[in-house]
Write a protein that holds these residues in place. Structure first.
Motif, mmCIF file in Angstrom:
data_model
loop_
_atom_site.group_PDB
_atom_site.id
_atom_site.type_symbol
_atom_site.label_atom_id
_atom_site.label_comp_id
_atom_site.label_asym_id
_atom_site.label_seq_id
_atom_site.Cartn_x
_atom_site.Cartn_y
_atom_site.Cartn_z
ATOM 1 N N GLN A 112 8.874 -44.075 18.723
ATOM 2 C CA GLN A 112 9.414 -42.736 18.461
ATOM 3 C C GLN A 112 8.839 -41.718 19.434
ATOM 4 O OE1 GLN A 112 11.548 -41.789 15.440
ATOM 5 N NE2 GLN A 112 11.961 -40.436 17.132
ATOM 6 N N VAL A 113 7.531 -41.724 19.610
ATOM 7 C CA VAL A 113 6.887 -40.777 20.520
ATOM 8 C C VAL A 113 7.330 -41.037 21.960
ATOM 9 C CG1 VAL A 113 4.662 -40.058 21.481
ATOM 10 C CG2 VAL A 113 4.945 -40.276 19.008
ATOM 11 N N ARG A 114 7.365 -42.295 22.373
ATOM 12 C CA ARG A 114 7.834 -42.616 23.734
ATOM 13 C C ARG A 114 9.262 -42.138 23.948
ATOM 14 N NH1 ARG A 114 8.402 -48.008 24.421
ATOM 15 N NH2 ARG A 114 7.537 -48.459 22.388
ATOM 16 N N SER A 115 10.131 -42.356 22.972
ATOM 17 C CA SER A 115 11.519 -41.926 23.074
ATOM 18 C C SER A 115 11.620 -40.413 23.212
ATOM 19 C CB SER A 115 12.287 -42.395 21.834
ATOM 20 O OG SER A 115 13.577 -41.840 21.811
ATOM 21 N N PHE A 116 10.862 -39.673 22.399
ATOM 22 C CA PHE A 116 10.876 -38.209 22.490
ATOM 23 C C PHE A 116 10.384 -37.736 23.850
ATOM 24 C CE2 PHE A 116 10.569 -37.161 17.670
ATOM 25 C CZ PHE A 116 11.875 -37.583 17.507
ATOM 26 N N PHE A 117 9.382 -38.418 24.405
ATOM 27 C CA PHE A 117 8.877 -38.031 25.719
ATOM 28 C C PHE A 117 9.927 -38.268 26.802
ATOM 29 C CE2 PHE A 117 6.987 -39.211 29.788
ATOM 30 C CZ PHE A 117 6.383 -38.003 30.112
ATOM 31 N N PHE A 118 10.458 -39.484 26.881
ATOM 32 C CA PHE A 118 11.398 -39.827 27.954
ATOM 33 C C PHE A 118 12.723 -39.075 27.839
ATOM 34 C CE2 PHE A 118 8.617 -43.613 28.369
ATOM 35 C CZ PHE A 118 8.280 -43.415 29.696
ATOM 36 N N ASP A 119 13.124 -38.721 26.605
ATOM 37 C CA ASP A 119 14.367 -37.972 26.413
ATOM 38 C C ASP A 119 14.167 -36.460 26.512
ATOM 39 O OD1 ASP A 119 15.599 -40.411 26.023
ATOM 40 O OD2 ASP A 119 15.623 -40.247 23.833
ATOM 41 N N GLY A 120 12.906 -36.008 26.566
ATOM 42 C CA GLY A 120 12.630 -34.575 26.606
ATOM 43 C C GLY A 120 12.986 -33.879 25.303
ATOM 44 N N THR A 121 12.941 -34.616 24.206
ATOM 45 C CA THR A 121 13.332 -34.093 22.895
ATOM 46 C C THR A 121 12.371 -33.015 22.414
ATOM 47 O OG1 THR A 121 14.247 -36.251 22.321
ATOM 48 C CG2 THR A 121 13.807 -34.744 20.496
ATOM 49 N N ILE A 122 12.927 -31.958 21.881
ATOM 50 C CA ILE A 122 12.141 -30.894 21.255
ATOM 51 C C ILE A 122 12.313 -31.047 19.749
ATOM 52 C CG2 ILE A 122 11.928 -28.407 20.911
ATOM 53 C CD1 ILE A 122 12.878 -28.114 23.851
ATOM 54 N N ARG A 123 11.195 -31.154 19.058
ATOM 55 C CA ARG A 123 11.195 -31.310 17.598
ATOM 56 C C ARG A 123 10.175 -30.347 16.996
ATOM 57 N NH1 ARG A 123 15.547 -33.926 16.480
ATOM 58 N NH2 ARG A 123 15.451 -36.157 16.268
#
Length: 137
Positions: free
Chosen positions: A78-89
């Motif tokens: 989950q954390v890796r995905s948020f990093f690579f996608d540039g997700t803001i949560r």
């Protein structure tokens, strides 16, 4: 105020955007920093040529960092995905006997490390991406 246990400082993530926060990984260290840029309005009429600043001017920001171990493969992914996608949560940082800081953050740094005889560790850095709220305990 008496000393508080560091393990009581929690970093939580709204994984789905639904407002339900879950504790992220096994963070062993956590840091929070608030910064505000100043706006210099000094001019030739400034008394004694002392610098003058604009009240309420500048950009405010919050930065959160931490290091530790992931609790499972799901939180790691989950954390890796948020990093690579540039997700803001939305994230929460709970400080014992102080309050809760909450708002949108983006993961701006993610590092992995390992010792030959130990577990894989990570370091994480978050930067605010909007208005941050504070609720005192």
């Amino acid at each position: 105020m008496s000393a508080q246990s560091g393990r009581d400082m929690l970093l939580k993530l709204d994984e789905t955007g639904s407002g339900s926060f879950l504790t992220v990984a096994g963070l062993r260290t956590r840091n929070l920093a608030f910064n505000a840029a100043s706006v210099d309005v000094t001019d030739s009429q400034s008394v004694g040529r002392w610098r003058e600043l604009l009240t309420g001017g500048g950009i405010k920001r919050a930065a959160v960092s931490g290091s530790g171990v992931f609790k499972d493969a799901t939180s790691d992914a989950q954390v890796r995905s948020f990093f690579f996608d540039g997700t803001i949560r939305n994230w929460q940082l709970i400080l014992p006997d102080f309050g809760t800081i909450q708002g949108p953050f983006q993961i701006v740094a993610l590092e992995f490390g390992a010792d030959h005889a130990g577990e894989v560790t990570f370091e994480l850095a978050l930067e605010s991406a909007g208005q941050i709220t504070f609720v005192a305990l």
